[in-house]
Write an enzyme that holds these catalytic residues in place. Structure first.
Site, PDB file in Angstrom:
ATOM      1  N   GLN A   1       0.811  -1.223   0.000  1.00  0.00           N
ATOM      2  CA  GLN A   1       0.000   0.000   0.000  1.00  0.00           C
ATOM      3  C   GLN A   1       0.844   1.273   0.000  1.00  0.00           C
ATOM      4  O   GLN A   1       0.431   2.296  -0.530  1.00  0.00           O
ATOM      5  CB  GLN A   1      -0.933  -0.006   1.224  1.00  0.00           C
ATOM      6  CG  GLN A   1      -2.001   1.075   1.205  1.00  0.00           C
ATOM      7  CD  GLN A   1      -2.825   1.062   2.475  1.00  0.00           C
ATOM      8  OE1 GLN A   1      -2.332   1.294   3.560  1.00  0.00           O
ATOM      9  NE2 GLN A   1      -4.105   0.775   2.338  1.00  0.00           N
TER      10      GLN A   1
ATOM     11  N   TYR B   1       3.510 -11.142   4.426  1.00  0.00           N
ATOM     12  CA  TYR B   1       3.070  -9.782   4.122  1.00  0.00           C
ATOM     13  C   TYR B   1       3.685  -9.327   2.795  1.00  0.00           C
ATOM     14  O   TYR B   1       4.904  -9.298   2.633  1.00  0.00           O
ATOM     15  CB  TYR B   1       3.472  -8.807   5.221  1.00  0.00           C
ATOM     16  CG  TYR B   1       2.822  -9.027   6.561  1.00  0.00           C
ATOM     17  CD1 TYR B   1       1.714  -9.867   6.716  1.00  0.00           C
ATOM     18  CD2 TYR B   1       3.306  -8.396   7.696  1.00  0.00           C
ATOM     19  CE1 TYR B   1       1.128 -10.069   7.948  1.00  0.00           C
ATOM     20  CE2 TYR B   1       2.717  -8.591   8.940  1.00  0.00           C
ATOM     21  CZ  TYR B   1       1.634  -9.430   9.066  1.00  0.00           C
ATOM     22  OH  TYR B   1       1.059  -9.623  10.294  1.00  0.00           O
TER      23      TYR B   1
ATOM     24  N   ARG C   1      -7.552   3.321   4.046  1.00  0.00           N
ATOM     25  CA  ARG C   1      -7.515   1.866   3.946  1.00  0.00           C
ATOM     26  C   ARG C   1      -8.804   1.309   3.340  1.00  0.00           C
ATOM     27  O   ARG C   1      -8.796   0.301   2.648  1.00  0.00           O
ATOM     28  CB  ARG C   1      -7.285   1.251   5.329  1.00  0.00           C
ATOM     29  CG  ARG C   1      -7.209  -0.256   5.345  1.00  0.00           C
ATOM     30  CD  ARG C   1      -6.567  -0.776   6.604  1.00  0.00           C
ATOM     31  NE  ARG C   1      -5.159  -0.406   6.654  1.00  0.00           N
ATOM     32  CZ  ARG C   1      -4.343  -0.715   7.659  1.00  0.00           C
ATOM     33  NH1 ARG C   1      -4.810  -1.384   8.697  1.00  0.00           N
ATOM     34  NH2 ARG C   1      -3.078  -0.361   7.638  1.00  0.00           N
TER      35      ARG C   1
END
Length: 334
Positions: free
Chosen positions: A27, A54, A228
């Site tokens: 992100q 991740y 988000r």
């Protein structure tokens, strides 16, 4: 920044841990991610949490680069093992000796370190004997690649079983990493009492419910650009469960309480989590360094019982408390 012991060990961790799930390597651009890590160090955060899964290993790479040049002895670096990081082959997931051994070697290279302070089983593996998993962890401890062992999202009985084996193997199982916030309190009735008995601390993730408890999302208003909730890479799916009118109404009621205390809603929500004496640290993420700086001010805050009661009354009936909701992975296909 205040520090707490992790479980019954002699290891101290910062009350706030900087985590890079859903941000680094996906992100957030790498230079911004590095700025966030620098901000964490500047406010006294010494504990950093990541996982090999991740961003398919890239979060570990980014963290390793960001911490390069720091005094290793002054840091606590945590990572995890369970999920697949390669082509998702038949041995690319789980807690088998093969997968754990290969995963720790990869994590150490990406993190540019000889050891991790805490190695965590990211989920419970229903298909690998627990004895195999714990023996492999014990071997890694004796090899010096891992100092302490932790788990994530394990229920009370699983913690008891693992703690018994850890004692037999003479290694330290010191932590569990569950989701925990004003909206998600499933650990309180079973996991926390068992953990206190076993000498295990909680390192909690999502203490501000993916940002919902910060107050940035308002009922009837458009989602903030770049938040988000607009992240199609994973963030939007996680936060959607909280973007409901009754939840947003409750969150709005935190604002005057926070204001009276001179806090932001995020700081108040983090402080609430840290009032639980079984919580050693709360994991914060960030897409901007100023978020780290602001959230760090939650460390060391004591909320009076009357304030705690007011806060909890707001979420009465909204917070999930069912201990059976502890996250469990599905059985893997062979």
């Amino acid at each position: 920044m205040q520090f707490r012991y992790l479980g019954d060990s002699g290891l101290k961790v910062s009350e706030l841990t900087f985590g890079n799930w859903l941000t680094h390597g996906s992100q957030v651009e790498n230079d911004t991610a590095t700025q966030c890590v620098r901000a964490a160090l500047d406010v006294g955060i010494s504990t950093f949490d990541t996982a090999d899964v991740y961003a398919n290993t890239q979060a570990e790479v980014v963290l390793g680069e960001a911490l390069k040049g720091e005094r290793r002895e002054s840091l606590e670096i945590f990572t995890k093992v369970y999920g697949p990081t390669g082509p998702k082959g038949h041995n690319d997931t789980g807690l088998s000796r093969k997968h754990i051994t290969e995963s720790i070697n990869g994590s150490l290279k990406r993190l540019q370190t000889d050891y991790v302070d805490l190695y965590q089983a990211h989920r419970y593996d229903v298909e690998t004997p627990l004895e195999e998993t714990m023996q492999t962890f014990a071997d890694l401890v004796r090899q010096g690649k891992v100092l302490y062992i932790g788990v994530s999202e394990w229920n009370a009985q699983q913690l008891r079983d693992a703690a018994a084996l850890a004692k037999e193997l003479k290694i330290q199982l010191v932590s569990n990493q569950p989701e925990y916030s004003l909206l998600w309190r499933v650990i309180e009735s079973e996991v926390v009492p068992a953990s206190r008995e076993l000498g295990i601390s909680q390192i909690v993730w999502s203490p501000v419910a993916q940002g919902v408890l910060t107050g940035k999302y308002k009922k009837g208003q458009e989602l903030p650009e770049g938040s988000r909730a607009t992240d199609a890479k994973g963030g939007a799916g996680m936060i959607a469960r909280w973007l409901k009118d009754d939840v947003l109404d409750a969150v709005a009621q935190l604002e005057p309480i926070a204001s009276d205390l001179g806090l932001t809603q995020a700081q108040l929500s983090l402080a609430w989590v840290l009032q639980n004496d079984n919580v050693a640290s709360a994991i914060i993420g960030a897409s901007r360094p100023e978020q780290v700086t602001s959230n760090a001010e939650a460390s060391g805050i004591t909320l009076e019982p009357e304030v705690m009661s007011r806060i909890e009354a707001i979420f009465d009936g909204l917070a999930e408390t069912d201990p059976s909701k502890t996250q469990m992975p599905p059985r893997r296909e062979v």
